[in-house]
Each structure stands twice: as structure tokens, then as C-alpha cells.
Design an enzyme around this catalytic site. Structure first.
Site, PDB file in Angstrom:
ATOM      1  CB  SER A  50      -0.881  -0.001   1.251  1.00  0.00           C
ATOM      2  OG  SER A  50      -0.055   0.150   2.398  1.00  0.00           O
ATOM      3  CG  ASP A  82      -3.770  -3.137  -1.535  1.00  0.00           C
ATOM      4  OD1 ASP A  82      -4.715  -3.276  -2.329  1.00  0.00           O
ATOM      5  OD2 ASP A  82      -3.843  -3.422  -0.314  1.00  0.00           O
ATOM      6  CG  HIS A  83      -6.617   0.132  -1.549  1.00  0.00           C
ATOM      7  ND1 HIS A  83      -7.928   0.253  -1.940  1.00  0.00           N
ATOM      8  CD2 HIS A  83      -6.536  -1.029  -0.876  1.00  0.00           C
ATOM      9  CE1 HIS A  83      -8.616  -0.795  -1.514  1.00  0.00           C
ATOM     10  NE2 HIS A  83      -7.797  -1.605  -0.872  1.00  0.00           N
ATOM     11  CG  ASP A 104      -9.743   2.599  -4.245  1.00  0.00           C
ATOM     12  OD1 ASP A 104     -10.821   2.868  -4.816  1.00  0.00           O
ATOM     13  OD2 ASP A 104      -9.674   2.252  -3.055  1.00  0.00           O
ATOM     14  CD  GLU A 135     -12.492  -0.668  -4.128  1.00  0.00           C
ATOM     15  OE1 GLU A 135     -11.339  -1.085  -3.917  1.00  0.00           O
ATOM     16  OE2 GLU A 135     -13.243  -0.274  -3.216  1.00  0.00           O
ATOM     17  N   GLY A 212     -10.680  -7.033   1.419  1.00  0.00           N
ATOM     18  CA  GLY A 212     -11.236  -7.254   2.752  1.00  0.00           C
ATOM     19  C   GLY A 212     -11.597  -8.714   2.960  1.00  0.00           C
ATOM     20  CB  ALA A 213     -10.683 -11.605   1.162  1.00  0.00           C
ATOM     21  CB  SER A 214      -8.604 -11.114   6.757  1.00  0.00           C
ATOM     22  OG  SER A 214      -7.311 -10.837   6.255  1.00  0.00           O
ATOM     23  CG  ASP A 256      -2.583  -6.275   5.374  1.00  0.00           C
ATOM     24  OD1 ASP A 256      -1.738  -6.827   6.093  1.00  0.00           O
ATOM     25  OD2 ASP A 256      -2.558  -5.059   5.141  1.00  0.00           O
TER      26      ASP A 256
END
Ligand code: PH4
Ligand code: ZN
Length: 308
Positions: A50, A82-83, A104, A135, A212-214, A256
Site C-alpha cells: 500500500s 494496493d489502493h 482506486d 475498483e 477485505g477477505a481475511s 492482510d
């Protein structure tokens, strides 16, 4: 192998409906965990920075470290931004040797998002054929919403996504389907709009990305709390949600928080159990190993193990 263009790694994943894990890092140890896991699992891997991570570690240092380490293994490694928030972020990373970037623009209007993404795509494609992720929609839990119209306004709209792809030319799209960043994703059951993923995939055909897949592994949280931490009400995705999302067309899964939790749990326990220890290698090493094992489990779950 030299760092690989992410678009190349996506081809097989998109055809065969599996996902490649994106593991964020900002130091040597997390990078070692991800690359060692990839090599052991014969899995492609995406390591991501990031803008905050870049600020923490320094872009030249982090790129040099990643490409030097990738050169020494046979599993394919992509280095991803990332982002990225601005065109300057994208240019900086493309110029520094990243093989994929995210722009993003999800906080802007649709028109602005398209315009910004198009500029990022033009730059990245002209400078080494670098892959661009965009996104559309806003990340965030959907169970909190009282009204369906509001909910739909935030999640990725499939028709808008068609226009977005045509006009922006992005290579992969991060979709908002009910997940959110961090350790507090759901109050009750996992509330993800899986049908939306399927509809968008059918219309677009390109790789889709789940941010947001943790999982927010309860064992890590319990261990953190047992050894002096305080994390309450944390909840993430269950294994079934990964499966359903990937079956419907998700090809990249961003993780993350899980790595941070496992790292912290391992460190807290060691600090308490070995109060006389002051050689950092004696506690950084075990934390690195624990994160590596976690990433290996994720690679199996995502279906990328054995695909390198
Ligand atoms: N990300 C990670 C974002 C990390 O500024 P920062 O370095 O803290 O940003 O893009 C994810 O989608 C991770 O989702 P997770 O929180 O569920 O792991
Ligand atoms: Zn994200």
C-alpha cells in the site's frame, strides 16, 4: 524467476476458476513468509504494497528486496500496488518495477473514476504492459444497512461495471459485495452478495478481486487476548465464503489482517513465555514461520496451490 506481469498469472486463474492470494507486506519477514509459502506450495503469489507500506519501507528498498528474492525461486511472483489513490502513485510504482497496480477511484463519481482509471491504464500499458486493477462500488458490511436501495447504491452495480470496463480498459476489477477491510467485518453471519459476483463475472469476463477477505482467525484473536491483547467482536470470512466467491469468478483475494493477527499472536505469546529473550531473530523468526504456514493454508483454500 523475474517478477511476473500479473495479467499473465490471471490467464490460467480466470480460465480455471481459482484465485491467487494477495499478501500485503512492508518488511523482510512478511515477504519471506509469502515467497517461501509460494515455493513450497508451488503456487503463484501476489505480494502487495500500500502507499502506507511504501512510506514505511521505502520504494527502492522494497522493490529491490522483492525482485532479488523472486529471482531465487521458481514460483511466479507479482509485485502489486494496493489502493493507489492518484495517477502519481501509479506512475511511481510502474516506473519502480511493479508488475501490477491498483488505481482506486471508488471514492470519486463514476465519471471521475473512469477518467482516472483510463489515465492509469494508458500509462501502465504503455510502460511495460503492467496490469491495472480498478475498483467500483464502496467496500463495507451490507448487514448494517436498513434499506435495500442504500445497500445497492454502495455495492458494485453490474450495468455500471460494463460501462466502466468499456471506457476505462482496466484489466481486473475489485468489486464491493459486502466485505470490508480490517478485523470487524460482520456482526452476525457472513453477509456477502455472492449472486452479484456471478452476474458481474458473466457480463465482464475479466478477473474479479475480493478486498477485505481475511478470515480473522478466532484462534489468533484468542491467543492475542490470552497474552495481554484486547480485540473484541472481531469477525471475518469463513472457508465456505471463499469457496462460493471463487466459484462465481473471484480470481484475486486480498489478505492482510490475517497475517497481522497471526504475527501479533505469535509475538505476544513468545514475549510472555520468554521474558529474558532479547535477540530479535528469536521472536521474529517464529512469527515469520507462523505467517508462512497461514499463507500455505490460504493457498490451498484459494485453489492456487500446485498451479505454478
Ligand atoms: N487490503 C489491504 C489494505 C492495507 O494502508 P494499509 O497498508 O493498512 O492497507 O487492500 C485488503 O483488502 C486486505 O483486507 P483484510 O483487512 O481483510 O485483510
Ligand atoms: Zn483492499
Amino acid at each position: 524467476m523475474p517478477l511476473e506481469i500479473l495479467g499473465k498469472m490471471y490467464e490460467k486463474a480466470n480460465k480455471e476458476y481459482y484465485a491467487i492470494g494477495q499478501f500485503n507486506f512492508s518488511n523482510l519477514e512478511f515477504l519471506q513468509s509469502a515467497l517461501d509459502a509460494a515455493e513450497e506450495m508451488k503456487s503463484p503469489v501476489i505480494v502487495a504494497l500500500s502507499t502506507g507500506a511504501i512510506k514505511y519501507g521505502g520504494i527502492k528498498n522494497l522493490v529491490a528486496l522483492t525482485s532479488t528474492m523472486a529471482d531465487q525461486i521458481s514460483a511466479p511472483v507479482a509485485l502489486h500496488l494496493d489502493h493507489g489513490a492518484t495517477l502519481d502513485d501509479v506512475k511511481m510504482c510502474v516506473d519502480a518495477g511493479f508488475t501490477s497496480v491498483m488505481i482506486d477511484g471508488s471514492h470519486h463519481s463514476l465519471e471521475e473514476n473512469i477518467k482516472l482509471t483510463r489515465q492509469a491504464v494508458d500509462y501502465a500499458h504503455a510502460n511495460g504492459g503492467i496490469t491495472v486493477e480498478a475498483e467500483l462500488g464502496r467496500l463495507g458490511g451490507i448487514e448494517d444497512d436498513v434499506n435495500v436501495d442504500e445497500r445497492d447504491a454502495r455495492l458494485t452495480d453490474p450495468e455500471e461495471a460494463v460501462r466502466f470496463l468499456e471506457e476505462s480498459g482496466c484489466d481486473a476489477l475489485a468489486v464491493a459485495v459486502g466485505t470490508s477491510h480490517g478485523a470487524y467485518k460482520f456482526k452476525g453471519e457472513n453477509a456477502i452478495d455472492f449472486d452479484r459476483i456471478k452476474i458481474i463475472k458473466e457480463k465482464l469476463g475479466i478477473p474479479l478481486v475480493l478486498h477485505g477477505a481475511s478470515s480473522v482467525d478466532p484462534e489468533s484473536v484468542a491467543q492475542i487476548n490470552e497474552y495481554g491483547g484486547k480485540i473484541e467482536g472481531a469477525k471475518g470470512l469463513d472457508a465456505e465464503s471463499y469457496k462460493k466467491a471463487i466459484e462465481r469468478g473471484i480470481n484475486k483475494v486480498n489478505i492482510d489482517t490475517d497475517l497481522r493477527l497471526r504475527w501479533t499472536a505469535t509475538m505476544r505469546k513468545l514475549m510472555v513465555e520468554k521474558p529474558g529473550e532479547f535477540d530479535p531473530r528469536k521472536y521474529l523468526g517464529p512469527a515469520r514461520d507462523a505467517v508462512k504456514e497461514l499463507i500455505k493454508q490460504k493457498m490451498k483454500l484459494l485453489g492456487s496451490a500446485g498451479m505454478a
